[in-house]
Design a protein around this motif. Structure first.
Motif, PDB file in Angstrom:
ATOM      1  N   LEU A  10      39.009 -47.819  18.051  1.00 29.58           N
ATOM      2  CA  LEU A  10      38.549 -49.337  17.497  1.00 29.58           C
ATOM      3  C   LEU A  10      37.349 -49.263  18.078  1.00 29.58           C
ATOM      4  N   LEU A  11      37.004 -48.808  19.637  1.00 28.37           N
ATOM      5  CA  LEU A  11      35.431 -50.129  20.273  1.00 28.37           C
ATOM      6  C   LEU A  11      34.754 -50.051  19.288  1.00 28.37           C
ATOM      7  N   GLY A  12      34.091 -48.938  19.021  1.00 30.14           N
ATOM      8  CA  GLY A  12      32.987 -48.713  18.205  1.00 30.14           C
ATOM      9  C   GLY A  12      33.054 -50.051  17.515  1.00 30.14           C
ATOM     10  N   PHE A  13      34.469 -49.662  16.394  1.00 26.07           N
ATOM     11  CA  PHE A  13      33.938 -51.428  15.558  1.00 26.07           C
ATOM     12  C   PHE A  13      34.005 -52.218  15.779  1.00 26.07           C
ATOM     13  N   LEU A  14      34.297 -52.670  17.207  1.00 27.09           N
ATOM     14  CA  LEU A  14      34.346 -53.921  18.157  1.00 27.09           C
ATOM     15  C   LEU A  14      32.628 -54.376  18.212  1.00 27.09           C
ATOM     16  N   PRO A  88      34.993 -40.825  17.289  1.00 29.54           N
ATOM     17  CA  PRO A  88      34.418 -40.620  16.730  1.00 29.54           C
ATOM     18  C   PRO A  88      33.517 -41.470  16.389  1.00 29.54           C
ATOM     19  N   PHE A  89      32.193 -41.351  15.457  1.00 30.17           N
ATOM     20  CA  PHE A  89      30.807 -41.711  15.727  1.00 30.17           C
ATOM     21  C   PHE A  89      30.812 -43.119  15.330  1.00 30.17           C
ATOM     22  N   GLY A  90      30.558 -43.828  16.268  1.00 32.82           N
ATOM     23  CA  GLY A  90      30.092 -45.104  16.602  1.00 32.82           C
ATOM     24  C   GLY A  90      30.887 -45.781  17.608  1.00 32.82           C
ATOM     25  N   ASP A  91      31.701 -44.661  18.333  1.00 24.58           N
ATOM     26  CA  ASP A  91      32.085 -45.439  19.332  1.00 24.58           C
ATOM     27  C   ASP A  91      30.925 -45.307  20.718  1.00 24.58           C
ATOM     28  N   GLU A 130      23.555 -38.925  18.170  1.00 24.48           N
ATOM     29  CA  GLU A 130      24.855 -39.393  17.668  1.00 24.48           C
ATOM     30  C   GLU A 130      24.501 -38.945  16.589  1.00 24.48           C
ATOM     31  N   GLY A 131      23.408 -39.721  15.444  1.00 24.73           N
ATOM     32  CA  GLY A 131      23.683 -39.184  14.727  1.00 24.73           C
ATOM     33  C   GLY A 131      23.044 -38.330  13.587  1.00 24.73           C
ATOM     34  N   GLN A 132      21.739 -37.034  14.848  1.00 22.44           N
ATOM     35  CA  GLN A 132      21.288 -35.893  14.752  1.00 22.44           C
ATOM     36  C   GLN A 132      23.494 -34.926  14.672  1.00 22.44           C
ATOM     37  N   ILE A 133      23.955 -35.280  15.505  1.00 26.12           N
ATOM     38  CA  ILE A 133      25.426 -35.058  15.526  1.00 26.12           C
ATOM     39  C   ILE A 133      26.302 -34.808  14.278  1.00 26.12           C
TER      40      ILE A 133
END
Length: 227
Positions: A10-14, A88-91, A130-133
């Motif tokens: 959740l925290l990435g989306f927040l 998850p990506f974006g966290d 992170e983006g490259q991963i």
């Protein structure tokens, strides 16, 4: 039980919605992710599941070159301590060096989800962003360099000693299930009074479901669980 959604879901989306700046914008020095005492890491990894499972499981620890098997298993389970880059990506805590996630994968997950964890770890240790991963993992799926997810893939995360992020903290004991991309509603996740939490873990690829349970791996009740 008061439901606190783990940072990994959740925290990435927040953070994206609120426009906050994450304090973990890039990878910290590698030493901050390592556990110097190997026996301590082994013990922490095995604390993810009941002894009847973890005592016969393979155990892996994180070294500078990646995860290494330090104990052979007999039951097909694999226990390890995940680090932040498995989120998850974006966290916003994707690079939080304090995160320690004891986890024991069941045999289907060990065969078909663990390779994702190993790959993400190797990419992180190679200095990838992170983006490259994310790009590399998606490419590996497209090329079928990663196995198709096997039905029944799940894991135990029942350790009292785990630390899943600055917001989630030690969280609650829980089980995790992975499935090929589906809607969380197909499991009733997020519905009123439903105990199930669901979210796409790798967008377009996998959905993860989390089910909090009432006891830790040692059989003691979760003190935050009113039941």
């Amino acid at each position: 039980m008061k439901q606190i959604v783990p940072t990994a879901l959740l925290l990435g989306f927040l953070a994206q919605a609120q426009g906050t700046n994450a304090p973990y914008g890039s990878m910290a020095p590698l030493d901050r992710y390592l556990i110097a005492d190997r026996s301590a890491e082994i013990s922490l990894a095995k604390s993810a599941a009941p002894k009847a499972i973890s005592d016969n499981a393979e155990v892996m620890v994180l070294e500078r070159q990646g995860y290494k098997t330090v104990a052979k298993g007999k039951n097909g389970f694999v226990c390890m301590v995940e680090r932040s880059w498995t989120a998850p990506f974006g966290d916003p805590e994707f690079w939080n060096p304090k995160i320690r996630g004891p986890i024991c994968f069941n045999p289907p997950a060990a065969r078909t989800y663990l390779p994702i964890t190993i790959s993400r770890t190797q990419l992180a240790l190679a200095g990838k962003s992170e983006g490259q991963i994310r790009e590399a993992i998606n490419s590996a799926f497209d090329k079928r360099d990663l196995p198709a997810l096997e039905a029944g893939a799940m894991s135990y995360m029942l350790s009292k000693q785990g630390y899943l992020g600055d917001q989630a903290g030690h969280y609650h004991p829980h089980l995790m299930f992975w499935v090929e991309r589906t809607t969380p509603e197909s499991w009733g996740a997020g519905m009123p009074s439903s105990p199930i939490i669901g979210k796409e873990e790798i967008p377009g690829r996998l959905t993860i479901f989390i089910i909090p349970v009432g006891k830790w791996s040692d059989g003691m009740p979760d003190s935050h669980d009113p039941n």
